[in-house]
Every structure is written in structure tokens, then in C-alpha cells.
Motif scaffolding. Sequence first.
Motif, PDB file in Angstrom:
ATOM      1  N   ARG A 105     -40.623  30.146  98.712  1.00 38.19           N
ATOM      2  CA  ARG A 105     -41.176  30.833  97.542  1.00 38.19           C
ATOM      3  C   ARG A 105     -40.417  30.393  96.289  1.00 38.19           C
ATOM      4  NH1 ARG A 105     -40.393  34.656 101.526  1.00 38.19           N
ATOM      5  NH2 ARG A 105     -42.291  35.590 102.366  1.00 38.19           N
ATOM      6  N   ALA A 106     -40.978  30.739  95.129  1.00 36.30           N
ATOM      7  CA  ALA A 106     -40.362  30.359  93.851  1.00 36.30           C
ATOM      8  C   ALA A 106     -38.938  30.898  93.721  1.00 36.30           C
ATOM      9  CB  ALA A 106     -41.220  30.850  92.688  1.00 36.30           C
ATOM     10  N   ASP A 107     -38.626  32.042  94.374  1.00 34.64           N
ATOM     11  CA  ASP A 107     -37.273  32.606  94.292  1.00 34.64           C
ATOM     12  C   ASP A 107     -36.294  31.954  95.273  1.00 34.64           C
ATOM     13  OD1 ASP A 107     -37.853  33.676  96.806  1.00 34.64           O
ATOM     14  OD2 ASP A 107     -37.847  35.772  96.127  1.00 34.64           O
ATOM     15  N   GLY A 108     -36.781  30.947  96.046  1.00 35.29           N
ATOM     16  CA  GLY A 108     -35.927  30.221  96.987  1.00 35.29           C
ATOM     17  C   GLY A 108     -35.908  30.773  98.396  1.00 35.29           C
ATOM     18  N   SER A 109     -36.523  31.935  98.620  1.00 29.13           N
ATOM     19  CA  SER A 109     -36.550  32.493  99.972  1.00 29.13           C
ATOM     20  C   SER A 109     -37.584  31.752 100.825  1.00 29.13           C
ATOM     21  CB  SER A 109     -36.868  33.995  99.935  1.00 29.13           C
ATOM     22  OG  SER A 109     -38.159  34.223  99.407  1.00 29.13           O
ATOM     23  N   GLU A 110     -37.261  31.584 102.109  1.00 27.67           N
ATOM     24  CA  GLU A 110     -38.166  30.865 103.008  1.00 27.67           C
ATOM     25  C   GLU A 110     -39.333  31.762 103.407  1.00 27.67           C
ATOM     26  OE1 GLU A 110     -37.994  27.817 106.760  1.00 27.67           O
ATOM     27  OE2 GLU A 110     -36.464  29.376 106.682  1.00 27.67           O
ATOM     28  N   MET A 111     -40.541  31.220 103.288  1.00 23.36           N
ATOM     29  CA  MET A 111     -41.738  31.952 103.669  1.00 23.36           C
ATOM     30  C   MET A 111     -42.106  31.669 105.120  1.00 23.36           C
ATOM     31  SD  MET A 111     -45.484  31.882 101.978  1.00 23.36           S
ATOM     32  CE  MET A 111     -46.759  32.951 102.639  1.00 23.36           C
ATOM     33  N   THR A 112     -42.067  30.387 105.517  1.00 22.80           N
ATOM     34  CA  THR A 112     -42.447  30.011 106.873  1.00 22.80           C
ATOM     35  C   THR A 112     -41.914  28.632 107.207  1.00 22.80           C
ATOM     36  OG1 THR A 112     -44.325  29.965 108.416  1.00 22.80           O
ATOM     37  CG2 THR A 112     -44.666  28.919 106.285  1.00 22.80           C
ATOM     38  N   CYS A 113     -42.019  28.297 108.476  1.00 25.85           N
ATOM     39  CA  CYS A 113     -41.652  26.977 108.971  1.00 25.85           C
ATOM     40  C   CYS A 113     -42.734  26.554 109.958  1.00 25.85           C
ATOM     41  CB  CYS A 113     -40.287  27.034 109.655  1.00 25.85           C
ATOM     42  SG  CYS A 113     -39.780  25.477 110.390  1.00 25.85           S
ATOM     43  N   ILE A 114     -43.167  25.305 109.851  1.00 21.99           N
ATOM     44  CA  ILE A 114     -44.232  24.790 110.719  1.00 21.99           C
ATOM     45  C   ILE A 114     -43.745  23.495 111.353  1.00 21.99           C
ATOM     46  CG2 ILE A 114     -46.603  23.925 110.776  1.00 21.99           C
ATOM     47  CD1 ILE A 114     -47.056  25.555 108.182  1.00 21.99           C
ATOM     48  N   ARG A 115     -44.019  23.340 112.647  1.00 25.23           N
ATOM     49  CA  ARG A 115     -43.696  22.101 113.363  1.00 25.23           C
ATOM     50  C   ARG A 115     -44.994  21.537 113.920  1.00 25.23           C
ATOM     51  NH1 ARG A 115     -43.194  20.830 118.611  1.00 25.23           N
ATOM     52  NH2 ARG A 115     -41.962  19.003 119.115  1.00 25.23           N
TER      53      ARG A 115
END
Length: 121
Positions: A105-115
Motif C-alpha cells: 500500500r501507499a503507506d508501505g504496509s504489505e497488502m498481499t503476496c502472490i507466487r
Amino acid sequence: QEVVPEGIQISLKLKKLGLIDLPIPCIDIDGTHIGSCDYDGQHLLDFGAEFLCPDYFPEGQACTLPLNPGMYGGEPLTITFGDLPDLIVDLLASGTYEAIAHAYRADGSEMTCIRVSAELE
């Protein structure tokens, strides 16, 4: 289910799998980054709009951020590339590839991870 907000950033790491895995670096070709790079989410949508929108988007979803929850996708996507520089052709020889994408996200927090794993022929 969560909205993918404006300002989302994608950090992509690619590698060719084999006896010894080969990381694919970030390569700049005439101002376009290809490979293990950091990307702006809206830029990726704009870049892929010609073949993604509207066929792979839910009805009523514009090809722009924010992306609302819904069913995205459809039939398997086949992409045919035109003339590519020899460096890219050498890197993208047939084989199995793995992509890991982290969305921030714009605030630097991770939203998701995809493999994702893909086979190139």
C-alpha cells in the motif's frame, strides 16, 4: 475481500528454475523495466490494458485502480511478443519460471503476496 487501492506498488522477483535457479534481474529497455523490478500498480494496468480489459475484469470494473473485489481472469492468456532484444530472448528461453510479487500500500504496509509458476515453450 479487500479493495486494491490507488498507490499500490508491486515488487516482483523472477527466477528461472533449474538445477541452479537463475534470478532474472531488472532490465531497462528504452525506459521500460522488465524483470525483477518494482512497479507502480496503475502503470502495470495501463501497460496490460490492451489484452486484460475488459475480458479479464468483472463487469462494471474499470481498468484502473482502485480494483474492487470480484472475479478476475478467464480463459488462459496467450501473449505473443514481437521482436525482442537478444538479451531478453536469452533470458526467457523455454523452461519453468517462478514469480513472487509483493503488493504494498501507499503507506508501505504489505497488502498481499502472490507466487506463480509458469512454463515457457
